[in-house]
Every structure is written in C-alpha cells, then in structure tokens.
Design a protein around this motif. Structure first.
Motif, PDB file in Angstrom:
ATOM      1  N   THR A  35     -23.082 -15.273  52.372  1.00  0.00           N
ATOM      2  CA  THR A  35     -24.354 -15.399  51.677  1.00  0.00           C
ATOM      3  C   THR A  35     -24.403 -16.619  50.765  1.00  0.00           C
ATOM      4  O   THR A  35     -25.434 -16.897  50.178  1.00  0.00           O
ATOM      5  N   ARG A  36     -23.316 -17.339  50.637  1.00  0.00           N
ATOM      6  CA  ARG A  36     -23.290 -18.520  49.774  1.00  0.00           C
ATOM      7  C   ARG A  36     -23.737 -19.749  50.560  1.00  0.00           C
ATOM      8  O   ARG A  36     -23.449 -19.884  51.732  1.00  0.00           O
ATOM      9  N   PRO A  37     -24.421 -20.680  49.895  1.00  0.00           N
ATOM     10  CA  PRO A  37     -24.930 -21.853  50.606  1.00  0.00           C
ATOM     11  C   PRO A  37     -23.933 -22.994  50.743  1.00  0.00           C
ATOM     12  O   PRO A  37     -24.232 -23.990  51.394  1.00  0.00           O
ATOM     13  N   ILE A  38     -22.751 -22.861  50.180  1.00  0.00           N
ATOM     14  CA  ILE A  38     -21.792 -23.968  50.164  1.00  0.00           C
ATOM     15  C   ILE A  38     -21.412 -24.365  51.584  1.00  0.00           C
ATOM     16  O   ILE A  38     -21.072 -23.524  52.404  1.00  0.00           O
ATOM     17  N   GLY A  39     -21.526 -25.664  51.882  1.00  0.00           N
ATOM     18  CA  GLY A  39     -21.171 -26.168  53.194  1.00  0.00           C
ATOM     19  C   GLY A  39     -22.145 -27.233  53.667  1.00  0.00           C
ATOM     20  O   GLY A  39     -22.980 -27.724  52.915  1.00  0.00           O
TER      21      GLY A  39
ATOM     22  N   PHE B  38     -28.108 -30.961  54.950  1.00  0.00           N
ATOM     23  CA  PHE B  38     -27.781 -30.616  53.568  1.00  0.00           C
ATOM     24  C   PHE B  38     -26.269 -30.545  53.431  1.00  0.00           C
ATOM     25  O   PHE B  38     -25.598 -29.948  54.282  1.00  0.00           O
ATOM     26  N   LEU B  39     -25.730 -31.112  52.370  1.00  0.00           N
ATOM     27  CA  LEU B  39     -24.341 -30.906  51.974  1.00  0.00           C
ATOM     28  C   LEU B  39     -24.400 -30.230  50.610  1.00  0.00           C
ATOM     29  O   LEU B  39     -24.800 -30.854  49.621  1.00  0.00           O
ATOM     30  N   ILE B  40     -24.056 -28.952  50.575  1.00  0.00           N
ATOM     31  CA  ILE B  40     -24.142 -28.168  49.352  1.00  0.00           C
ATOM     32  C   ILE B  40     -22.727 -27.927  48.831  1.00  0.00           C
ATOM     33  O   ILE B  40     -21.891 -27.357  49.521  1.00  0.00           O
TER      34      ILE B  40
ATOM     35  N   GLY C 132     -25.083 -15.495  56.785  1.00  0.00           N
ATOM     36  CA  GLY C 132     -24.054 -15.952  57.724  1.00  0.00           C
ATOM     37  C   GLY C 132     -24.134 -17.439  57.964  1.00  0.00           C
ATOM     38  O   GLY C 132     -24.002 -18.233  57.043  1.00  0.00           O
ATOM     39  N   THR C 133     -24.404 -17.822  59.208  1.00  0.00           N
ATOM     40  CA  THR C 133     -24.443 -19.246  59.562  1.00  0.00           C
ATOM     41  C   THR C 133     -25.859 -19.803  59.553  1.00  0.00           C
ATOM     42  O   THR C 133     -26.099 -20.892  60.073  1.00  0.00           O
ATOM     43  N   ARG C 134     -26.796 -19.077  58.981  1.00  0.00           N
ATOM     44  CA  ARG C 134     -28.191 -19.522  58.942  1.00  0.00           C
ATOM     45  C   ARG C 134     -28.683 -19.639  57.500  1.00  0.00           C
ATOM     46  O   ARG C 134     -28.352 -18.803  56.650  1.00  0.00           O
TER      47      ARG C 134
ATOM     48  N   ARG D  95     -25.296 -23.601  59.753  1.00  0.00           N
ATOM     49  CA  ARG D  95     -24.095 -24.070  59.066  1.00  0.00           C
ATOM     50  C   ARG D  95     -23.160 -24.722  60.081  1.00  0.00           C
ATOM     51  O   ARG D  95     -22.897 -24.171  61.127  1.00  0.00           O
ATOM     52  N   LEU D  96     -22.682 -25.914  59.740  1.00  0.00           N
ATOM     53  CA  LEU D  96     -21.691 -26.596  60.573  1.00  0.00           C
ATOM     54  C   LEU D  96     -20.311 -26.143  60.124  1.00  0.00           C
ATOM     55  O   LEU D  96     -20.116 -25.764  58.956  1.00  0.00           O
ATOM     56  N   ALA D  97     -19.327 -26.186  61.000  1.00  0.00           N
ATOM     57  CA  ALA D  97     -17.955 -25.833  60.640  1.00  0.00           C
ATOM     58  C   ALA D  97     -17.431 -26.842  59.639  1.00  0.00           C
ATOM     59  O   ALA D  97     -17.485 -28.040  59.877  1.00  0.00           O
ATOM     60  N   ASN D  98     -16.979 -26.383  58.494  1.00  0.00           N
ATOM     61  CA  ASN D  98     -16.408 -27.272  57.471  1.00  0.00           C
ATOM     62  C   ASN D  98     -14.961 -26.897  57.279  1.00  0.00           C
ATOM     63  O   ASN D  98     -14.621 -25.801  57.154  1.00  0.00           O
TER      64      ASN D  98
END
Length: 141
Positions: free
Chosen positions: A29-33, A64-66, A122-124, A138-141
């Motif tokens: 649920t976190r936006p980091i990534g 976005f890079l968060i 998740g990944t959205r 979300r891209l794999a980081n």
C-alpha cells in the motif's frame, strides 16, 4: 537445539524484506518506488490528453519516482501534432513531496503547489489530478 535456532534466524531474516515494504495499511500500500503510466482517463498510453483548434496532445510517457524520504519526481513526455501534421515531443519534470492521510497519499508539486491524490494497491497506483485519472504500474526496483 542449534538447528532450531538456525531455522529461527533464517525465518526472521526472510521476513525482513516484507517488513520493510509494509506499514499500518499492509504490504503493497506504500507508494515508494518507480511507477510508469498505463492509462489516462481509461485509455491506454499513448492517450489523447488535449485537443484545441491548432493541435492535439497525447501522453506518451509518464514516470513517477517516489522516495522513502517523502520526495518525488515526475518525468513525462507529450507528443504534439499540429493540424498541419508537424509532430514534436515535449518533456517535462516536476518534483515535490508526498504525505499520507488515511489510505490516500497527497503529492504536492513544490513549484506550483498543485496537489494530486494517489491510492496504492499492490503493483497499481491511481492518481487523481484536476479531474483526470491516471493509472500507473509499479516497476521492479
């Protein structure tokens, strides 16, 4: 006894990455990534963004890079086609900070003061801004 302790350490070590991705709302649920746009107002990218009597504008890329420190950058590119058929690309970068309120995230542009509202599952990530709806993956980081 030693085998049980080694197994316990191995299990705890395996859980550390999960703990770092979770918060009070749960894993994912976190936006980091890093996030890349997939849809604008329900249309797949590239998507029509604006049309006027002189040209049409499409979103062709938006990332976005968060960061975990509360900051973000947003890089995006438009393809602009004039009524005469001339095509040009224009790229922009915005930056700002984010904060959470309940289950939503508020992304504030440092330069303009504009605020977008994001939700993550998740990944959205879905971002609402000025009446428009942006969907990211979300891209794999």
């Amino acid at each position: 006894m030693r085998a049980v302790r080694v197994l316990r350490i191995a299990l705890l070590t395996a859980l550390i990455p999960l703990a770092s991705c979770s918060d009070a709302f749960g894993i994912g649920t976190r936006p980091i990534g890093t996030w890349t746009i997939e849809e604008f107002n329900g249309d797949r990218i590239p998507a029509l963004f604006d049309v006027n009597s002189f040209e049409s504008t499409e979103i062709v890329a938006d990332v976005f890079l968060i960061q975990s420190n509360g900051s973000y950058t947003n890089d995006y590119t438009f393809r602009i086609t004039s009524n005469h058929g001339a095509v040009r690309l224009e790229s922009y970068s915005d930056f700002g900070y984010w904060e959470r309120s309940g289950s939503e995230y508020y992304l504030t542009d440092t330069r303009t003061g504009d605020i977008a509202v994001a939700s993550v599952s998740g990944t959205r990530m879905v971002v609402q801004y000025r009446g428009d709806l942006y969907r990211y993956r979300r891209l794999a980081n």
